[in-house]
Design a protein around this motif. Structure first.
Motif, PDB file in Angstrom:
ATOM      1  N   SER A 274      78.918  59.948  56.266  1.00  0.00           N
ATOM      2  CA  SER A 274      79.324  58.595  55.873  1.00  0.00           C
ATOM      3  C   SER A 274      79.025  58.344  54.400  1.00  0.00           C
ATOM      4  O   SER A 274      79.779  57.654  53.701  1.00  0.00           O
ATOM      5  CB  SER A 274      78.609  57.549  56.728  1.00  0.00           C
ATOM      6  OG  SER A 274      78.810  57.846  58.066  1.00  0.00           O
ATOM      7  N   LEU A 275      77.931  58.934  53.924  1.00  0.00           N
ATOM      8  CA  LEU A 275      77.601  58.774  52.499  1.00  0.00           C
ATOM      9  C   LEU A 275      78.616  59.526  51.628  1.00  0.00           C
ATOM     10  O   LEU A 275      79.030  59.035  50.578  1.00  0.00           O
ATOM     11  CB  LEU A 275      76.161  59.258  52.242  1.00  0.00           C
ATOM     12  CG  LEU A 275      75.529  58.867  50.914  1.00  0.00           C
ATOM     13  CD1 LEU A 275      75.717  57.394  50.595  1.00  0.00           C
ATOM     14  CD2 LEU A 275      74.039  59.206  50.898  1.00  0.00           C
ATOM     15  N   VAL A 276      79.033  60.699  52.092  1.00  0.00           N
ATOM     16  CA  VAL A 276      80.089  61.429  51.371  1.00  0.00           C
ATOM     17  C   VAL A 276      81.365  60.574  51.381  1.00  0.00           C
ATOM     18  O   VAL A 276      82.039  60.437  50.349  1.00  0.00           O
ATOM     19  CB  VAL A 276      80.356  62.822  52.011  1.00  0.00           C
ATOM     20  CG1 VAL A 276      81.554  63.504  51.354  1.00  0.00           C
ATOM     21  CG2 VAL A 276      79.119  63.718  51.914  1.00  0.00           C
ATOM     22  N   SER A 277      81.668  59.981  52.518  1.00  0.00           N
ATOM     23  CA  SER A 277      82.870  59.131  52.621  1.00  0.00           C
ATOM     24  C   SER A 277      82.805  57.983  51.615  1.00  0.00           C
ATOM     25  O   SER A 277      83.797  57.666  50.953  1.00  0.00           O
ATOM     26  CB  SER A 277      83.008  58.537  54.034  1.00  0.00           C
ATOM     27  OG  SER A 277      82.828  59.523  55.008  1.00  0.00           O
ATOM     28  N   LEU A 278      81.620  57.401  51.494  1.00  0.00           N
ATOM     29  CA  LEU A 278      81.439  56.290  50.555  1.00  0.00           C
ATOM     30  C   LEU A 278      81.618  56.773  49.119  1.00  0.00           C
ATOM     31  O   LEU A 278      82.313  56.154  48.307  1.00  0.00           O
ATOM     32  CB  LEU A 278      80.050  55.674  50.762  1.00  0.00           C
ATOM     33  CG  LEU A 278      79.697  54.485  49.882  1.00  0.00           C
ATOM     34  CD1 LEU A 278      80.593  53.279  50.177  1.00  0.00           C
ATOM     35  CD2 LEU A 278      78.228  54.081  50.079  1.00  0.00           C
ATOM     36  N   LYS A 319      81.554  77.025  60.704  1.00  0.00           N
ATOM     37  CA  LYS A 319      82.811  77.616  61.191  1.00  0.00           C
ATOM     38  C   LYS A 319      84.053  76.914  60.649  1.00  0.00           C
ATOM     39  O   LYS A 319      85.138  77.464  60.658  1.00  0.00           O
ATOM     40  CB  LYS A 319      82.853  77.561  62.735  1.00  0.00           C
ATOM     41  CG  LYS A 319      81.813  78.463  63.404  1.00  0.00           C
ATOM     42  CD  LYS A 319      81.981  78.501  64.905  1.00  0.00           C
ATOM     43  CE  LYS A 319      81.581  77.201  65.582  1.00  0.00           C
ATOM     44  NZ  LYS A 319      80.228  76.705  65.282  1.00  0.00           N
ATOM     45  N   LYS A 320      83.892  75.690  60.193  1.00  0.00           N
ATOM     46  CA  LYS A 320      85.066  74.960  59.695  1.00  0.00           C
ATOM     47  C   LYS A 320      85.379  75.264  58.229  1.00  0.00           C
ATOM     48  O   LYS A 320      86.440  74.878  57.727  1.00  0.00           O
ATOM     49  CB  LYS A 320      84.839  73.437  59.845  1.00  0.00           C
ATOM     50  CG  LYS A 320      84.717  72.978  61.270  1.00  0.00           C
ATOM     51  CD  LYS A 320      84.495  71.480  61.391  1.00  0.00           C
ATOM     52  CE  LYS A 320      83.180  70.982  60.839  1.00  0.00           C
ATOM     53  NZ  LYS A 320      81.976  71.589  61.407  1.00  0.00           N
ATOM     54  N   THR A 321      84.442  75.944  57.543  1.00  0.00           N
ATOM     55  CA  THR A 321      84.633  76.252  56.122  1.00  0.00           C
ATOM     56  C   THR A 321      85.923  77.045  55.918  1.00  0.00           C
ATOM     57  O   THR A 321      86.209  77.987  56.655  1.00  0.00           O
ATOM     58  CB  THR A 321      83.410  77.048  55.605  1.00  0.00           C
ATOM     59  OG1 THR A 321      82.281  76.203  55.701  1.00  0.00           O
ATOM     60  CG2 THR A 321      83.587  77.489  54.155  1.00  0.00           C
ATOM     61  N   ILE A 322      86.712  76.635  54.913  1.00  0.00           N
ATOM     62  CA  ILE A 322      87.971  77.342  54.620  1.00  0.00           C
ATOM     63  C   ILE A 322      87.910  77.873  53.191  1.00  0.00           C
ATOM     64  O   ILE A 322      87.726  77.111  52.247  1.00  0.00           O
ATOM     65  CB  ILE A 322      89.194  76.408  54.771  1.00  0.00           C
ATOM     66  CG1 ILE A 322      89.264  75.876  56.212  1.00  0.00           C
ATOM     67  CG2 ILE A 322      90.490  77.138  54.406  1.00  0.00           C
ATOM     68  CD1 ILE A 322      90.340  74.829  56.430  1.00  0.00           C
ATOM     69  N   ASN A 327      84.266  71.845  54.864  1.00  0.00           N
ATOM     70  CA  ASN A 327      85.293  71.046  55.521  1.00  0.00           C
ATOM     71  C   ASN A 327      84.590  69.971  56.359  1.00  0.00           C
ATOM     72  O   ASN A 327      83.934  70.292  57.333  1.00  0.00           O
ATOM     73  CB  ASN A 327      86.057  72.048  56.406  1.00  0.00           C
ATOM     74  CG  ASN A 327      87.277  71.468  57.051  1.00  0.00           C
ATOM     75  OD1 ASN A 327      87.633  70.322  56.823  1.00  0.00           O
ATOM     76  ND2 ASN A 327      87.919  72.279  57.873  1.00  0.00           N
ATOM     77  N   LEU A 328      84.709  68.725  55.942  1.00  0.00           N
ATOM     78  CA  LEU A 328      83.963  67.683  56.644  1.00  0.00           C
ATOM     79  C   LEU A 328      84.877  66.687  57.355  1.00  0.00           C
ATOM     80  O   LEU A 328      85.984  66.413  56.909  1.00  0.00           O
ATOM     81  CB  LEU A 328      83.093  66.887  55.663  1.00  0.00           C
ATOM     82  CG  LEU A 328      81.895  67.568  55.012  1.00  0.00           C
ATOM     83  CD1 LEU A 328      81.111  66.541  54.191  1.00  0.00           C
ATOM     84  CD2 LEU A 328      80.986  68.232  56.025  1.00  0.00           C
ATOM     85  N   ASN A 339      89.846  64.420  57.964  1.00  0.00           N
ATOM     86  CA  ASN A 339      89.297  65.757  57.794  1.00  0.00           C
ATOM     87  C   ASN A 339      89.606  66.204  56.364  1.00  0.00           C
ATOM     88  O   ASN A 339      90.758  66.316  55.985  1.00  0.00           O
ATOM     89  CB  ASN A 339      89.964  66.669  58.842  1.00  0.00           C
ATOM     90  CG  ASN A 339      89.487  68.099  58.750  1.00  0.00           C
ATOM     91  OD1 ASN A 339      90.164  69.003  59.201  1.00  0.00           O
ATOM     92  ND2 ASN A 339      88.325  68.326  58.193  1.00  0.00           N
ATOM     93  N   ILE A 340      88.538  66.453  55.575  1.00  0.00           N
ATOM     94  CA  ILE A 340      88.742  66.707  54.153  1.00  0.00           C
ATOM     95  C   ILE A 340      87.923  67.901  53.660  1.00  0.00           C
ATOM     96  O   ILE A 340      86.764  68.080  54.055  1.00  0.00           O
ATOM     97  CB  ILE A 340      88.396  65.421  53.353  1.00  0.00           C
ATOM     98  CG1 ILE A 340      89.517  64.405  53.587  1.00  0.00           C
ATOM     99  CG2 ILE A 340      88.180  65.679  51.867  1.00  0.00           C
ATOM    100  CD1 ILE A 340      89.383  63.120  52.852  1.00  0.00           C
ATOM    101  N   LEU A 341      88.538  68.720  52.787  1.00  0.00           N
ATOM    102  CA  LEU A 341      87.781  69.791  52.123  1.00  0.00           C
ATOM    103  C   LEU A 341      87.067  69.129  50.947  1.00  0.00           C
ATOM    104  O   LEU A 341      87.708  68.565  50.064  1.00  0.00           O
ATOM    105  CB  LEU A 341      88.718  70.882  51.605  1.00  0.00           C
ATOM    106  CG  LEU A 341      89.418  71.736  52.668  1.00  0.00           C
ATOM    107  CD1 LEU A 341      90.355  72.749  52.028  1.00  0.00           C
ATOM    108  CD2 LEU A 341      88.394  72.459  53.543  1.00  0.00           C
TER     109      LEU A 341
END
Ligand code: GLY
Length: 359
Positions: A274-278, A319-322, A327-328, A339-341
């Motif tokens: 959520s902090l990254v989103s902010l 595992k979601k890393t591209i 990838n969060l 869903n954003i890199l």
């Protein structure tokens, strides 16, 4: 009694939410044709619930073998998996036998992985005994073990034939483990449903949540909808359920799977996301505060001391890393995600702000 059917491309199975053992037995007979069960459980669950299940199955004339591992996330390892293969062979478990995962998320994951791989795959059912397993991990067929460098790094998608959720099992669950499951319940609210968020918030304000049947049903419903559409996390829909999990898995690995229960780590992970989103201006201050507020109300500890460089490297193992990009799942408002890199400098910056730890 409530029943949710998880319909998949090649098969389907029921999630039975009921305290009635006869309903379970008839669902079991419908789902599995076998005379032999291999119960996998842990030393804590063995003390409180194993006898009940054992008696129930033996009364039906089934042959039942048992394997017990120690409780705790650090036990979800290759050594215990190997122990299970040996024990199953010794007990003459064969391709027609059925595994019962009796326990929380750890037992469910390792028992599922065992069932998926023993003799190239035998059937299994889930009997979750914790809130976390009832609301999330017993449904959807994610099975895995951990390695020293990454949580759930070795695993397969392998669906159970039946999930029996009996809330009576929660009566023996320590409060710390109820809270552990509550983190996943909060995740479902934050990701899918503002009304559900408001409901949980008001219940928490008035004391601890009590209507577990309702909470469990809601989470199972949402999860089954997602799993139906994206069983193997291919179309990027199921990935939503990983909200807070990139940070959480790194934290669990960082602390050698010993210091944080999964839900405790997910709670901090949801605050991090959520902090990254902010920071990325994806969500408002109000949304960020709403996330923080519900986590505080639930009583989660939201600070950690970490070595940022080491921690960041563990996050990259996710595992979601591209192509090396983290990838969060980020939140835009309560009930909505994206869903954003995310660029490394943002992650590093938020990690610094977040933990308050020195580099
Ligand atoms: N716990 C996330 C999932 O099952 O996809």
């Amino acid at each position: 009694m409530k029943k949710i059917t998880v319909s998949l491309k090649d098969n389907k199975y029921d999630i039975l939410i009921s305290q009635n053992q006869n309903k379970f037995l008839s669902a079991l007979k419908k789902a599995i044709k076998t005379n032999t069960f291999f119960i996998i459980t842990d030393n804590n669950v063995k003390k409180v619930h194993l006898n009940f299940i054992l008696k129930l199955l033996k009364k039906q004339g089934y042959s039942v073998k048992i394997a017990v591992i120690n409780a705790g996330e650090s036990e979800k390892n290759i050594k215990n998996l190997s122990f299970l293969y040996d024990k199953a062979l010794k007990d003459r478990i064969d391709r027609k036998s059925c595994v019962i995962a009796l326990g929380g998320g750890v037992v469910g994951d390792i028992a599922g992985f065992f069932a998926a791989t023993f003799m190239r795959g035998i059937s299994f059912i889930q009997i979750p005994t914790t809130l976390l397993a009832m609301t999330d991990s017993s449904i959807g067929g994610k099975t895995a073990i951990n390695t020293a460098k990454g949580k759930n790094i070795a695993g397969v998608f392998y669906q159970p034939k039946l999930v029996w959720i009996n809330v009576h099992f929660l009566t023996t669950l320590p409060i710390q483990h109820l809270k552990n499951g509550l983190a996943e319940v909060i995740k479902y609210a934050l990701v899918f449903d503002k009304k559900f968020y408001t409901h949980i918030k008001s219940e928490l304000t008035n004391g601890f949540l009590e209507d577990f049947d309702y909470l469990i049903y809601k989470c199972c419903f949402y999860k089954s909808q997602i799993v139906k559409k994206d069983e193997k996390e291919i179309s990027r829909l199921r990935i939503i359920l990983n909200f807070g999990h990139t940070f959480a898995h790194a934290l669990e690995t960082y602390s050698a799977y010993k210091k944080f229960l999964h839900g405790e780590a997910v709670a901090i992970g949801m605050l991090f996301a959520s902090l990254v989103s902010l920071k990325l201006k994806l969500c408002s201050k109000k949304t960020f505060k709403e996330v923080k507020q519900i986590l505080n109300l639930a009583g989660f500890k939201l600070h950690v001391k970490i070595n940022i460089k080491q921690f960041f490297n563990l996050m990259k193992n996710d595992k979601k890393t591209i192509s090396g990009n983290i990838n969060l799942i980020l939140i835009s408002e309560i009930g909505k995600t994206k869903n954003i890199l995310v660029k490394d400098n943002i992650i590093l910056n938020v990690l610094k702000n977040f933990s308050g730890a020195k580099k």
